[in-house]
Design a protein around this motif. Structure first.
Motif, mmCIF file in Angstrom:
data_model
loop_
_atom_site.group_PDB
_atom_site.id
_atom_site.type_symbol
_atom_site.label_atom_id
_atom_site.label_comp_id
_atom_site.label_asym_id
_atom_site.label_seq_id
_atom_site.Cartn_x
_atom_site.Cartn_y
_atom_site.Cartn_z
ATOM 1 N N LEU A 156 0.812 -1.220 0.000
ATOM 2 C CA LEU A 156 0.000 0.000 0.000
ATOM 3 C C LEU A 156 0.848 1.274 0.000
ATOM 4 N N LEU A 157 2.179 1.108 -0.009
ATOM 5 C CA LEU A 157 3.051 2.290 0.123
ATOM 6 C C LEU A 157 3.262 3.006 -1.201
ATOM 7 N N LYS A 158 3.595 4.301 -1.095
ATOM 8 C CA LYS A 158 3.906 5.092 -2.294
ATOM 9 C C LYS A 158 4.957 6.141 -1.951
ATOM 10 N N PRO A 159 5.558 6.771 -2.982
ATOM 11 C CA PRO A 159 6.640 7.725 -2.739
ATOM 12 C C PRO A 159 6.253 8.809 -1.733
ATOM 13 N N SER A 160 7.236 9.224 -0.949
ATOM 14 C CA SER A 160 7.121 10.254 0.089
ATOM 15 C C SER A 160 6.436 9.773 1.367
ATOM 16 N N ASP A 161 6.110 8.483 1.465
ATOM 17 C CA ASP A 161 5.576 7.984 2.733
ATOM 18 C C ASP A 161 6.687 7.946 3.783
ATOM 19 N N CYS A 162 6.318 8.288 5.018
ATOM 20 C CA CYS A 162 7.275 8.243 6.128
ATOM 21 C C CYS A 162 6.681 7.378 7.238
ATOM 22 N N LEU A 163 7.332 6.233 7.507
ATOM 23 C CA LEU A 163 6.843 5.303 8.522
ATOM 24 C C LEU A 163 7.789 5.322 9.711
ATOM 25 N N CYS A 164 7.259 5.672 10.882
ATOM 26 C CA CYS A 164 8.067 5.769 12.095
ATOM 27 C C CYS A 164 7.807 4.562 12.983
ATOM 28 N N PHE A 165 8.876 3.870 13.373
ATOM 29 C CA PHE A 165 8.753 2.646 14.175
ATOM 30 C C PHE A 165 9.200 2.901 15.607
ATOM 31 N N HIS A 166 8.247 2.785 16.532
ATOM 32 C CA HIS A 166 8.515 2.982 17.956
ATOM 33 C C HIS A 166 8.564 1.625 18.649
ATOM 34 N N GLY A 167 9.320 1.546 19.735
ATOM 35 C CA GLY A 167 9.388 0.296 20.491
ATOM 36 C C GLY A 167 10.776 0.132 21.060
ATOM 37 N N ASN A 168 10.855 -0.577 22.187
ATOM 38 C CA ASN A 168 12.128 -0.741 22.882
ATOM 39 C C ASN A 168 13.121 -1.560 22.065
ATOM 40 N N LEU A 169 14.341 -1.668 22.578
ATOM 41 C CA LEU A 169 15.355 -2.531 21.966
ATOM 42 C C LEU A 169 14.760 -3.933 21.829
ATOM 43 N N GLY A 170 14.863 -4.499 20.650
ATOM 44 C CA GLY A 170 14.380 -5.861 20.452
ATOM 45 C C GLY A 170 12.879 -5.991 20.255
ATOM 46 N N GLY A 228 11.208 -5.523 17.578
ATOM 47 C CA GLY A 228 10.881 -6.125 16.276
ATOM 48 C C GLY A 228 10.830 -5.124 15.135
ATOM 49 N N LYS A 229 11.353 -3.925 15.356
ATOM 50 C CA LYS A 229 11.291 -2.867 14.336
ATOM 51 C C LYS A 229 12.025 -3.291 13.052
ATOM 52 N N THR A 230 13.262 -3.739 13.210
ATOM 53 C CA THR A 230 14.048 -4.137 12.034
ATOM 54 C C THR A 230 13.396 -5.316 11.323
ATOM 55 N N THR A 231 12.876 -6.255 12.094
ATOM 56 C CA THR A 231 12.244 -7.441 11.505
ATOM 57 C C THR A 231 11.066 -7.032 10.622
ATOM 58 N N PHE A 232 10.261 -6.108 11.105
ATOM 59 C CA PHE A 232 9.089 -5.619 10.369
ATOM 60 C C PHE A 232 9.529 -4.921 9.075
ATOM 61 N N GLU A 290 13.641 3.830 12.444
ATOM 62 C CA GLU A 290 13.675 3.298 13.803
ATOM 63 C C GLU A 290 14.197 4.406 14.720
ATOM 64 N N TRP A 291 13.671 4.498 15.923
ATOM 65 C CA TRP A 291 14.017 5.537 16.902
ATOM 66 C C TRP A 291 13.766 6.942 16.342
ATOM 67 N N LEU A 350 5.540 -1.002 18.370
ATOM 68 C CA LEU A 350 5.726 -2.438 18.596
ATOM 69 C C LEU A 350 6.066 -2.664 20.066
ATOM 70 N N ASP A 351 5.382 -3.644 20.664
ATOM 71 C CA ASP A 351 5.591 -3.958 22.082
ATOM 72 C C ASP A 351 5.581 -5.457 22.288
ATOM 73 N N HIS A 352 6.341 -5.931 23.286
ATOM 74 C CA HIS A 352 6.247 -7.347 23.638
ATOM 75 C C HIS A 352 4.826 -7.626 24.131
ATOM 76 N N ALA A 353 4.231 -8.707 23.666
ATOM 77 C CA ALA A 353 2.900 -9.096 24.148
ATOM 78 C C ALA A 353 3.031 -9.578 25.588
ATOM 79 N N PRO A 354 1.992 -9.392 26.408
ATOM 80 C CA PRO A 354 2.094 -9.712 27.832
ATOM 81 C C PRO A 354 2.474 -11.163 28.126
ATOM 82 N N LYS A 355 1.942 -12.119 27.394
ATOM 83 C CA LYS A 355 2.207 -13.528 27.742
ATOM 84 C C LYS A 355 3.040 -14.249 26.696
#
Ligand SMILES: Nc1ncnc2c1ncn2[C@@H]1O[C@H](COP(=O)(O)OP(=O)(O)OP(=O)(O)O)[C@@H](O)[C@H]1O
Ligand SMILES: [Mg+2]
Length: 153
Positions: A23-37, A39-43, A106-107, A124-129
């Protein structure tokens, strides 16, 4: 506004990332929040591997930026964890990135106010369980309309 929120295993998350990449197109800016590990890079890697025929997508942990040519434009993968001043972005080709590139960041908080407006925010966050991640996506009404197809996944 909240556009999407679901828990995903790593495999499910990568499938979801491909749906988003379509669904992406030129000039899109996606910001990935979440602690170390979180899953930002994986995504981001799953999106890049869909858009570009590359074997490996290294994390820009040390290079701070990696670029790729894709059919929908140049992809810019930034990891700003190590920058000390937001202005260091300009040494990483940021102005060229803004001229029609697609940005995965990322960051993003380390860039302070330098990022373009109308970003898509992915939290992105670790799921509780389980060994999963909670993925929450927020953006404006334009993004919500564009990403409506994602809610089928
Ligand atoms: N949805 C997921 N469910 C379970 N594990 C995952 C998921 N996504 C990623 N992981 C695992 O989490 C680990 C860290 O992932 P990743 O390197 O993508 O995190 P990151 O947020 O980019 O970290 P950093 O802030 O250090 O750059 C990897 O071992 C990866 O396999
Ligand atoms: Mg990372």
């Amino acid at each position: 506004m909240q556009i999407y929120k679901t828990e995903h295993t790593e495999q499910e998350m990568c499938v979801f990332a491909v749906h988003l990449a379509k669904l992406l197109k030129p000039s899109d800016c996606l910001c990935f929040h979440g602690n170390l590990g979180a899953g930002k890079t994986t995504f981001i890697r799953a999106m890049i591997q869909h858009l570009v025929q590359v074997e490996t997508v290294p994390s820009p942990t040390f290079t701070l930026v990696q670029t790729y040519d894709s059919l929908i434009g140049q992809l810019w993968h930034f990891d700003l964890y190590r920058i000390k001043q937001p202005e260091e972005l300009y040494e990483l080709g940021f102005e060229e990135a803004l001229a029609g590139g697609i940005l995965f960041i990322e960051w993003p908080d380390h860039a302070k106010g330098l990022l373009p407006v109308n970003q898509l925010q992915l939290h992105l966050d670790h799921a509780p369980k389980e060994e999963k991640r909670v993925i929450k996506i927020t953006g404006d009404a334009v993004w919500a309309n564009r990403l409506a197809p994602l809610n089928q996944h």
